[in-house]
Design a protein around this motif. Structure first.
Motif, mmCIF file in Angstrom:
data_model
loop_
_atom_site.group_PDB
_atom_site.id
_atom_site.type_symbol
_atom_site.label_atom_id
_atom_site.label_comp_id
_atom_site.label_asym_id
_atom_site.label_seq_id
_atom_site.Cartn_x
_atom_site.Cartn_y
_atom_site.Cartn_z
ATOM 1 N N VAL A 136 0.862 -1.178 0.000
ATOM 2 C CA VAL A 136 0.000 0.000 0.000
ATOM 3 C C VAL A 136 0.899 1.229 0.000
ATOM 4 O O VAL A 136 1.856 1.301 0.778
ATOM 5 C CB VAL A 136 -0.917 0.004 1.238
ATOM 6 C CG1 VAL A 136 -1.648 1.328 1.379
ATOM 7 C CG2 VAL A 136 -1.909 -1.155 1.169
ATOM 8 N N ASP A 191 1.062 5.755 -0.692
ATOM 9 C CA ASP A 191 0.430 7.046 -0.925
ATOM 10 C C ASP A 191 1.479 7.941 -1.561
ATOM 11 O O ASP A 191 2.451 8.324 -0.915
ATOM 12 C CB ASP A 191 -0.062 7.650 0.396
ATOM 13 C CG ASP A 191 -0.734 9.009 0.221
ATOM 14 O OD1 ASP A 191 -0.712 9.554 -0.907
ATOM 15 O OD2 ASP A 191 -1.280 9.534 1.210
ATOM 16 N N GLY A 204 -3.661 9.620 -1.840
ATOM 17 C CA GLY A 204 -4.269 8.751 -0.846
ATOM 18 C C GLY A 204 -3.730 7.342 -0.948
ATOM 19 O O GLY A 204 -2.910 7.022 -1.828
ATOM 20 N N LEU A 205 -4.162 6.467 -0.065
ATOM 21 C CA LEU A 205 -3.667 5.098 -0.034
ATOM 22 C C LEU A 205 -4.153 4.312 -1.244
ATOM 23 O O LEU A 205 -5.338 4.278 -1.544
ATOM 24 C CB LEU A 205 -4.121 4.401 1.253
ATOM 25 C CG LEU A 205 -3.573 4.974 2.563
ATOM 26 C CD1 LEU A 205 -4.143 4.205 3.743
ATOM 27 C CD2 LEU A 205 -2.047 4.942 2.595
ATOM 28 N N GLU A 206 -3.209 3.682 -1.948
ATOM 29 C CA GLU A 206 -3.512 2.900 -3.136
ATOM 30 C C GLU A 206 -2.861 1.530 -3.036
ATOM 31 O O GLU A 206 -1.874 1.344 -2.318
ATOM 32 C CB GLU A 206 -2.994 3.599 -4.392
ATOM 33 C CG GLU A 206 -3.551 4.998 -4.621
ATOM 34 C CD GLU A 206 -2.920 5.651 -5.827
ATOM 35 O OE1 GLU A 206 -3.520 5.598 -6.921
ATOM 36 O OE2 GLU A 206 -1.814 6.214 -5.675
ATOM 37 N N LYS A 222 3.692 7.648 2.185
ATOM 38 C CA LYS A 222 3.411 6.563 3.120
ATOM 39 C C LYS A 222 3.579 5.245 2.378
ATOM 40 O O LYS A 222 3.211 5.136 1.209
ATOM 41 C CB LYS A 222 1.980 6.660 3.658
ATOM 42 C CG LYS A 222 1.640 7.978 4.335
ATOM 43 C CD LYS A 222 0.151 8.078 4.623
ATOM 44 C CE LYS A 222 -0.230 9.428 5.203
ATOM 45 N NZ LYS A 222 -1.695 9.570 5.350
ATOM 46 N N THR A 240 -8.516 -2.998 -2.223
ATOM 47 C CA THR A 240 -8.185 -1.634 -1.835
ATOM 48 C C THR A 240 -7.738 -1.616 -0.377
ATOM 49 O O THR A 240 -8.017 -2.540 0.385
ATOM 50 C CB THR A 240 -9.404 -0.700 -2.007
ATOM 51 O OG1 THR A 240 -10.513 -1.232 -1.255
ATOM 52 C CG2 THR A 240 -9.798 -0.582 -3.467
ATOM 53 N N ALA A 241 -7.036 -0.560 -0.011
ATOM 54 C CA ALA A 241 -6.532 -0.451 1.352
ATOM 55 C C ALA A 241 -7.663 -0.188 2.335
ATOM 56 O O ALA A 241 -8.574 0.598 2.052
ATOM 57 C CB ALA A 241 -5.506 0.669 1.437
ATOM 58 N N HIS A 242 -7.607 -0.873 3.480
ATOM 59 C CA HIS A 242 -8.561 -0.615 4.568
ATOM 60 C C HIS A 242 -7.966 0.501 5.423
ATOM 61 O O HIS A 242 -7.188 0.261 6.348
ATOM 62 C CB HIS A 242 -8.769 -1.885 5.380
ATOM 63 C CG HIS A 242 -9.761 -1.743 6.490
ATOM 64 N ND1 HIS A 242 -11.039 -1.260 6.301
ATOM 65 C CD2 HIS A 242 -9.658 -2.003 7.825
ATOM 66 C CE1 HIS A 242 -11.677 -1.238 7.448
ATOM 67 N NE2 HIS A 242 -10.864 -1.674 8.385
ATOM 68 N N ALA A 243 -8.307 1.734 5.093
ATOM 69 C CA ALA A 243 -7.665 2.907 5.679
ATOM 70 C C ALA A 243 -7.657 2.916 7.208
ATOM 71 O O ALA A 243 -6.639 3.284 7.816
ATOM 72 C CB ALA A 243 -8.316 4.179 5.138
ATOM 73 N N PHE A 292 -4.574 1.352 8.759
ATOM 74 C CA PHE A 292 -3.273 1.995 8.615
ATOM 75 C C PHE A 292 -3.155 3.334 9.339
ATOM 76 O O PHE A 292 -2.053 3.732 9.736
ATOM 77 C CB PHE A 292 -2.966 2.211 7.128
ATOM 78 C CG PHE A 292 -2.786 0.944 6.357
ATOM 79 C CD1 PHE A 292 -1.639 0.182 6.492
ATOM 80 C CD2 PHE A 292 -3.784 0.496 5.511
ATOM 81 C CE1 PHE A 292 -1.475 -1.001 5.793
ATOM 82 C CE2 PHE A 292 -3.637 -0.689 4.805
ATOM 83 C CZ PHE A 292 -2.481 -1.435 4.946
ATOM 84 N N THR A 293 -4.265 4.036 9.513
ATOM 85 C CA THR A 293 -4.200 5.393 10.066
ATOM 86 C C THR A 293 -3.445 5.485 11.384
ATOM 87 O O THR A 293 -2.585 6.372 11.549
ATOM 88 C CB THR A 293 -5.629 5.961 10.235
ATOM 89 O OG1 THR A 293 -6.242 6.042 8.949
ATOM 90 C CG2 THR A 293 -5.592 7.338 10.867
#
Length: 254
Positions: A136, A138, A142-144, A181, A200-203, A206-207
């Motif tokens: 993942v 960024d 955003g996170l990709e 990131k 897709t990333a589970h935001a 990771f936050t």
């Protein structure tokens, strides 16, 4: 200008129950030279459970990857992070594992492991992946998840860097920007870190990690790995996965 990094692996509960050692290996570091831009390297390898020396294969993959990048960074004024370089990189990883197998009178598949890598400068990012797990990033949007995690021909199977067709299945993504990131992880936490249906990333996963990396003081940096290991070994994680787990993270701190 640099990245703050942290990475660790933790043995899965299924391995603990059988007395099997952790078969994941990882490395996250920043190469530095006063005459050159910094170079971020993150590598994760997961030894195949069906391979008698899968854990050793993962260790060898990380060693070979580190040596390959270190040699290029030391000797070359600059080098392009592109598909051709990625192929040379994976060939070097394979060569080390095959040589070790030959020396032990074993087969390369006895050292089977997946491999995920990120090599990044302040101007470009290269992602490489053979097998499951995920990357993942960024790079400002955003996170990709630029590379869809791989599955094998059958359920619970995947691709390995030791496979004869490893170069053919190697997935590469070259991004013309530095990563703000980065997260690289083995399949042990893949279902926690990704929305599997959409890759897709589970935001929310990771936050907290990136918040800590962004705000950590120099004194706190030494404790980040221990805190990450504690998380990977926590009941909340072990209740959802019994596999070995690896998570490597980087955050651009300017």
């Amino acid at each position: 200008m640099t990245w703050r990094v942290v990475a660790t692996s933790a043995v899965g509960t299924s391995h603990t129950a059988t007395g099997t050692a952790c078969q994941d290996s990882c490395l996250a570091q920043v190469e530095t030279d006063p005459a050159k831009p910094p170079l971020l390297t993150i590598f994760v390898a997961d030894g195949a459970g069906s391979a008698p020396h899968g854990g050793t294969g993962a260790e060898l993959a990380i060693e070979a990857a580190t040596a390959f990048v270190g040699q290029h960074y030391t000797q070359a004024v600059e080098f392009a992070l592109n598909d051709h370089w990625a192929v040379e990189f994976i060939q070097a990883v394979r060569a080390k594992i095959y040589a070790a197998a030959d020396q032990q009178g074993a087969k390369a598949r006895d050292y089977a492991c997946t491999f995920l890598g990120v090599v990044a400068s302040p101007f470009a990012t290269l992602l490489m992946q053979i097998g499951d797990g995920g990357i993942v990033v960024d790079v400002g949007n955003g996170l990709e998840v630029p590379i869809t995690p791989m599955a094998g021909e059958y359920a619970n199977m995947t691709n390995f860097v030791t496979d004869e067709n490893a170069i053919d299945v190697l997935a590469v993504a070259a991004l013309p920007a530095r990563p703000e990131k980065v997260a690289v992880f083995s399949d042990g936490i893949q279902r926690l870190a990704l929305n599997m249906a959409t890759s897709t990333a589970h935001a929310p996963f990771f936050t907290p990690f990136f918040t800590v990396l962004a705000t950590a003081t120099a004194a706190q940096e030494d404790h980040l790995q221990a805190e990450l290991a504690r998380f990977l070994q926590s009941p909340a994680v072990n209740e959802r996965t019994d596999d070995d787990k690896t998570l490597a993270l980087a955050y651009w701190v300017g």
